[in-house]
Write a protein that holds these residues in place. Structure first.
Motif, PDB file in Angstrom:
ATOM      1  N   ILE A   1       0.841  -1.191   0.000  1.00 15.62           N
ATOM      2  CA  ILE A   1       0.000   0.000   0.000  1.00 15.62           C
ATOM      3  C   ILE A   1       0.875   1.241   0.000  1.00 15.62           C
ATOM      4  O   ILE A   1       0.646   2.199  -0.745  1.00 15.62           O
ATOM      5  CB  ILE A   1      -0.942  -0.002   1.216  1.00 15.62           C
ATOM      6  CG1 ILE A   1      -1.828  -1.248   1.224  1.00 15.62           C
ATOM      7  CG2 ILE A   1      -1.811   1.255   1.213  1.00 15.62           C
ATOM      8  CD1 ILE A   1      -2.642  -1.416   2.497  1.00 15.62           C
ATOM      9  N   SER A   2       1.901   1.235   0.833  1.00 17.92           N
ATOM     10  CA  SER A   2       2.822   2.369   0.915  1.00 17.92           C
ATOM     11  C   SER A   2       3.504   2.641  -0.420  1.00 17.92           C
ATOM     12  O   SER A   2       3.601   3.793  -0.860  1.00 17.92           O
ATOM     13  CB  SER A   2       3.872   2.104   1.997  1.00 17.92           C
ATOM     14  OG  SER A   2       4.784   3.175   2.096  1.00 17.92           O
ATOM     15  N   ASP A   3       3.971   1.574  -1.078  1.00 12.66           N
ATOM     16  CA  ASP A   3       4.606   1.743  -2.388  1.00 12.66           C
ATOM     17  C   ASP A   3       3.639   2.355  -3.399  1.00 12.66           C
ATOM     18  O   ASP A   3       4.051   3.112  -4.290  1.00 12.66           O
ATOM     19  CB  ASP A   3       5.104   0.402  -2.916  1.00 12.66           C
ATOM     20  CG  ASP A   3       6.364  -0.062  -2.215  1.00 12.66           C
ATOM     21  OD1 ASP A   3       6.938   0.719  -1.436  1.00 12.66           O
ATOM     22  OD2 ASP A   3       6.772  -1.221  -2.446  1.00 12.66           O
ATOM     23  N   SER A   4       2.363   2.035  -3.257  1.00 14.08           N
ATOM     24  CA  SER A   4       1.361   2.506  -4.211  1.00 14.08           C
ATOM     25  C   SER A   4       1.070   3.998  -4.064  1.00 14.08           C
ATOM     26  O   SER A   4       0.538   4.615  -4.986  1.00 14.08           O
ATOM     27  CB  SER A   4       0.056   1.721  -4.034  1.00 14.08           C
ATOM     28  OG  SER A   4       0.275   0.343  -4.255  1.00 14.08           O
ATOM     29  N   ILE A   5       1.410   4.566  -2.905  1.00 18.24           N
ATOM     30  CA  ILE A   5       1.162   6.004  -2.693  1.00 18.24           C
ATOM     31  C   ILE A   5       2.488   6.735  -2.458  1.00 18.24           C
ATOM     32  O   ILE A   5       2.581   7.664  -1.670  1.00 18.24           O
ATOM     33  CB  ILE A   5       0.169   6.241  -1.548  1.00 18.24           C
ATOM     34  CG1 ILE A   5       0.583   5.505  -0.270  1.00 18.24           C
ATOM     35  CG2 ILE A   5      -1.230   5.786  -1.951  1.00 18.24           C
ATOM     36  CD1 ILE A   5      -0.353   5.768   0.916  1.00 18.24           C
ATOM     37  N   PHE A   6       3.527   6.256  -3.181  1.00 24.24           N
ATOM     38  CA  PHE A   6       4.817   6.944  -3.263  1.00 24.24           C
ATOM     39  C   PHE A   6       5.573   7.003  -1.938  1.00 24.24           C
ATOM     40  O   PHE A   6       6.451   7.839  -1.762  1.00 24.24           O
ATOM     41  CB  PHE A   6       4.641   8.356  -3.835  1.00 24.24           C
ATOM     42  CG  PHE A   6       4.016   8.368  -5.200  1.00 24.24           C
ATOM     43  CD1 PHE A   6       4.753   8.029  -6.324  1.00 24.24           C
ATOM     44  CD2 PHE A   6       2.684   8.702  -5.356  1.00 24.24           C
ATOM     45  CE1 PHE A   6       4.180   8.025  -7.584  1.00 24.24           C
ATOM     46  CE2 PHE A   6       2.089   8.704  -6.616  1.00 24.24           C
ATOM     47  CZ  PHE A   6       2.847   8.362  -7.732  1.00 24.24           C
ATOM     48  N   ARG A   7       5.227   6.142  -0.982  1.00 30.69           N
ATOM     49  CA  ARG A   7       5.981   6.035   0.276  1.00 30.69           C
ATOM     50  C   ARG A   7       6.056   7.371   1.016  1.00 30.69           C
ATOM     51  O   ARG A   7       7.038   7.650   1.721  1.00 30.69           O
ATOM     52  CB  ARG A   7       7.396   5.514   0.009  1.00 30.69           C
ATOM     53  CG  ARG A   7       7.448   4.282  -0.891  1.00 30.69           C
ATOM     54  CD  ARG A   7       8.869   3.854  -1.205  1.00 30.69           C
ATOM     55  NE  ARG A   7       8.873   2.713  -2.101  1.00 30.69           N
ATOM     56  CZ  ARG A   7       9.022   2.819  -3.417  1.00 30.69           C
ATOM     57  NH1 ARG A   7       9.165   4.007  -3.961  1.00 30.69           N
ATOM     58  NH2 ARG A   7       9.019   1.742  -4.177  1.00 30.69           N
ATOM     59  N   MET A   8       5.044   8.164   0.892  1.00 37.23           N
ATOM     60  CA  MET A   8       5.093   9.526   1.420  1.00 37.23           C
ATOM     61  C   MET A   8       4.613   9.643   2.870  1.00 37.23           C
ATOM     62  O   MET A   8       4.867  10.648   3.522  1.00 37.23           O
ATOM     63  CB  MET A   8       4.254  10.460   0.543  1.00 37.23           C
ATOM     64  CG  MET A   8       4.850  10.697  -0.836  1.00 37.23           C
ATOM     65  SD  MET A   8       6.421  11.592  -0.768  1.00 37.23           S
ATOM     66  CE  MET A   8       5.841  13.213  -0.266  1.00 37.23           C
ATOM     67  N   THR A   9       3.884   8.648   3.381  1.00 43.20           N
ATOM     68  CA  THR A   9       3.377   8.755   4.740  1.00 43.20           C
ATOM     69  C   THR A   9       3.651   7.477   5.517  1.00 43.20           C
ATOM     70  O   THR A   9       3.871   6.411   4.945  1.00 43.20           O
ATOM     71  CB  THR A   9       1.846   9.004   4.758  1.00 43.20           C
ATOM     72  OG1 THR A   9       1.191   7.907   4.111  1.00 43.20           O
ATOM     73  CG2 THR A   9       1.496  10.294   4.045  1.00 43.20           C
ATOM     74  N   GLY A  10       3.649   7.614   6.818  1.00 41.67           N
ATOM     75  CA  GLY A  10       3.832   6.457   7.685  1.00 41.67           C
ATOM     76  C   GLY A  10       3.682   6.885   9.126  1.00 41.67           C
ATOM     77  O   GLY A  10       3.859   8.057   9.466  1.00 41.67           O
ATOM     78  N   GLY A  11       3.352   5.935   9.979  1.00 46.26           N
ATOM     79  CA  GLY A  11       3.115   6.253  11.381  1.00 46.26           C
ATOM     80  C   GLY A  11       4.355   6.333  12.236  1.00 46.26           C
ATOM     81  O   GLY A  11       4.259   6.533  13.444  1.00 46.26           O
ATOM     82  N   GLY A  12       5.523   6.177  11.640  1.00 39.13           N
ATOM     83  CA  GLY A  12       6.761   6.282  12.398  1.00 39.13           C
ATOM     84  C   GLY A  12       7.278   4.941  12.862  1.00 39.13           C
ATOM     85  O   GLY A  12       6.515   4.041  13.215  1.00 39.13           O
ATOM     86  N   ALA A  13       8.583   4.806  12.859  1.00 35.52           N
ATOM     87  CA  ALA A  13       9.218   3.527  13.208  1.00 35.52           C
ATOM     88  C   ALA A  13       9.055   3.166  14.684  1.00 35.52           C
ATOM     89  O   ALA A  13       9.203   2.000  15.057  1.00 35.52           O
ATOM     90  CB  ALA A  13      10.695   3.578  12.855  1.00 35.52           C
ATOM     91  N   ARG A  14       8.745   4.142  15.540  1.00 37.67           N
ATOM     92  CA  ARG A  14       8.607   3.850  16.970  1.00 37.67           C
ATOM     93  C   ARG A  14       7.335   3.066  17.274  1.00 37.67           C
ATOM     94  O   ARG A  14       7.274   2.344  18.273  1.00 37.67           O
ATOM     95  CB  ARG A  14       8.582   5.151  17.781  1.00 37.67           C
ATOM     96  CG  ARG A  14       9.897   5.901  17.813  1.00 37.67           C
ATOM     97  CD  ARG A  14       9.746   7.137  18.686  1.00 37.67           C
ATOM     98  NE  ARG A  14       9.556   6.768  20.089  1.00 37.67           N
ATOM     99  CZ  ARG A  14       8.948   7.539  20.986  1.00 37.67           C
ATOM    100  NH1 ARG A  14       8.414   8.695  20.607  1.00 37.67           N
ATOM    101  NH2 ARG A  14       8.846   7.164  22.238  1.00 37.67           N
ATOM    102  N   LEU A  15       6.317   3.236  16.476  1.00 35.49           N
ATOM    103  CA  LEU A  15       5.051   2.563  16.745  1.00 35.49           C
ATOM    104  C   LEU A  15       5.120   1.122  16.235  1.00 35.49           C
ATOM    105  O   LEU A  15       5.032   0.864  15.039  1.00 35.49           O
ATOM    106  CB  LEU A  15       3.895   3.318  16.084  1.00 35.49           C
ATOM    107  CG  LEU A  15       3.513   4.620  16.787  1.00 35.49           C
ATOM    108  CD1 LEU A  15       2.643   5.479  15.885  1.00 35.49           C
ATOM    109  CD2 LEU A  15       2.796   4.324  18.087  1.00 35.49           C
ATOM    110  N   ARG A  16       5.288   0.205  17.167  1.00 37.34           N
ATOM    111  CA  ARG A  16       5.496  -1.191  16.819  1.00 37.34           C
ATOM    112  C   ARG A  16       4.365  -2.057  17.371  1.00 37.34           C
ATOM    113  O   ARG A  16       3.759  -1.736  18.393  1.00 37.34           O
ATOM    114  CB  ARG A  16       6.837  -1.711  17.389  1.00 37.34           C
ATOM    115  CG  ARG A  16       8.042  -0.892  16.982  1.00 37.34           C
ATOM    116  CD  ARG A  16       8.155  -0.754  15.481  1.00 37.34           C
ATOM    117  NE  ARG A  16       8.124  -2.048  14.815  1.00 37.34           N
ATOM    118  CZ  ARG A  16       7.744  -2.225  13.546  1.00 37.34           C
ATOM    119  NH1 ARG A  16       7.351  -1.182  12.827  1.00 37.34           N
ATOM    120  NH2 ARG A  16       7.751  -3.419  12.996  1.00 37.34           N
TER     121      ARG A  16
END
Length: 224
Positions: free
Chosen positions: A30-45
């Motif tokens: 999904i992320s690749d499909s929207i240009f990897r522009m957003t994410g919840g941050g690496a800390r949220l596991r």
């Protein structure tokens, strides 16, 4: 209207049909499909034993270390909902633990995302109920407020509005805005189908050697 201490009604939420369709697509695709522009941050596991988090958001904004508004959100959430709490990412005090999570699971909620700390991790890890957090501490929360429910929040720059679709797996979290779910689903589905259809061919070729060499030369790489 009192800014900073209010409970609003959620005016819309993504349809359950989209929740089920997105559930089978990896977050990375999904992320690749929207240009990897957003994410919840690496800390949220993820801290639960396994399984996908996917559902419409109920958003909570709370001061660090205080879970008063999260408690009230438990009374507003509907089956399948994801309670998403932005409490500043502070991990000195936990926001939820075994009892609140057991309540959420028994009510049929879809999971919890805590931009802060949780506790009772042994219990969380024994369950499939999806729980994401920024850290762990035994120190409990306060219940004083202030806070807000069903307002826009941001987790590491990823904006989440009430009713948006949030999805998470072992790679992390992603939010898909309410009015973009259909378009993003089409792109992500195509990406997933492409990856599945070509997976068996991995290792049969040379990993696009000529194309990568051309790119390297164009960028000034020297081969000796």
């Amino acid at each position: 209207m009192t800014l900073g201490f209010r409970v609003l009604k959620r005016k819309r939420k993504v349809d359950a049909s989209y929740v089920e369709r997105f559930r089978s697509i990896p977050v990375a695709n999904i992320s690749d499909s929207i240009f990897r522009m957003t994410g919840g941050g690496a800390r949220l596991r993820p801290y639960h034993s396994g399984g996908v988090l996917c559902g419409p958001a109920i958003t909570v904004k709370s001061r660090p270390g205080d879970n008063l508004m999260v408690h009230y959100a438990l009374n507003l959430a509907e089956p399948g909902d994801i309670i998403v709490c932005d409490c500043g990412g502070e991990v000195i005090n936990s926001i939820v633990g075994e009892r609140m999570l057991a309540y959420a699971e028994r009510k049929g909620f879809g999971g919890m995302i805590i931009h802060g700390a949780i506790r009772d991790v042994a219990y969380v890890r024994s369950r499939n109920f999806p729980v994401y957090a920024a850290g762990v501490t035994h120190r409990g929360p306060y219940k004083d407020g202030p806070g807000e429910i069903n307002v826009p929040i941001a987790l590491d720059g990823m904006v989440i509005e009430p009713g948006d679709l949030v999805i998470g797996d072992e790679d992390g979290l992603l939010c898909i805005p309410y009015d973009q779910v259909e378009e993003v689903y089409k792109l992500a589905k195509a990406k997933q189908e492409s990856e599945v259809s070509t997976f068996d061919d991995i290792g049969k070729g040379d990993n696009n050697k000529a194309a990568y060499e051309k790119l390297l030369r164009e960028r000034g790489c020297v081969f000796e």
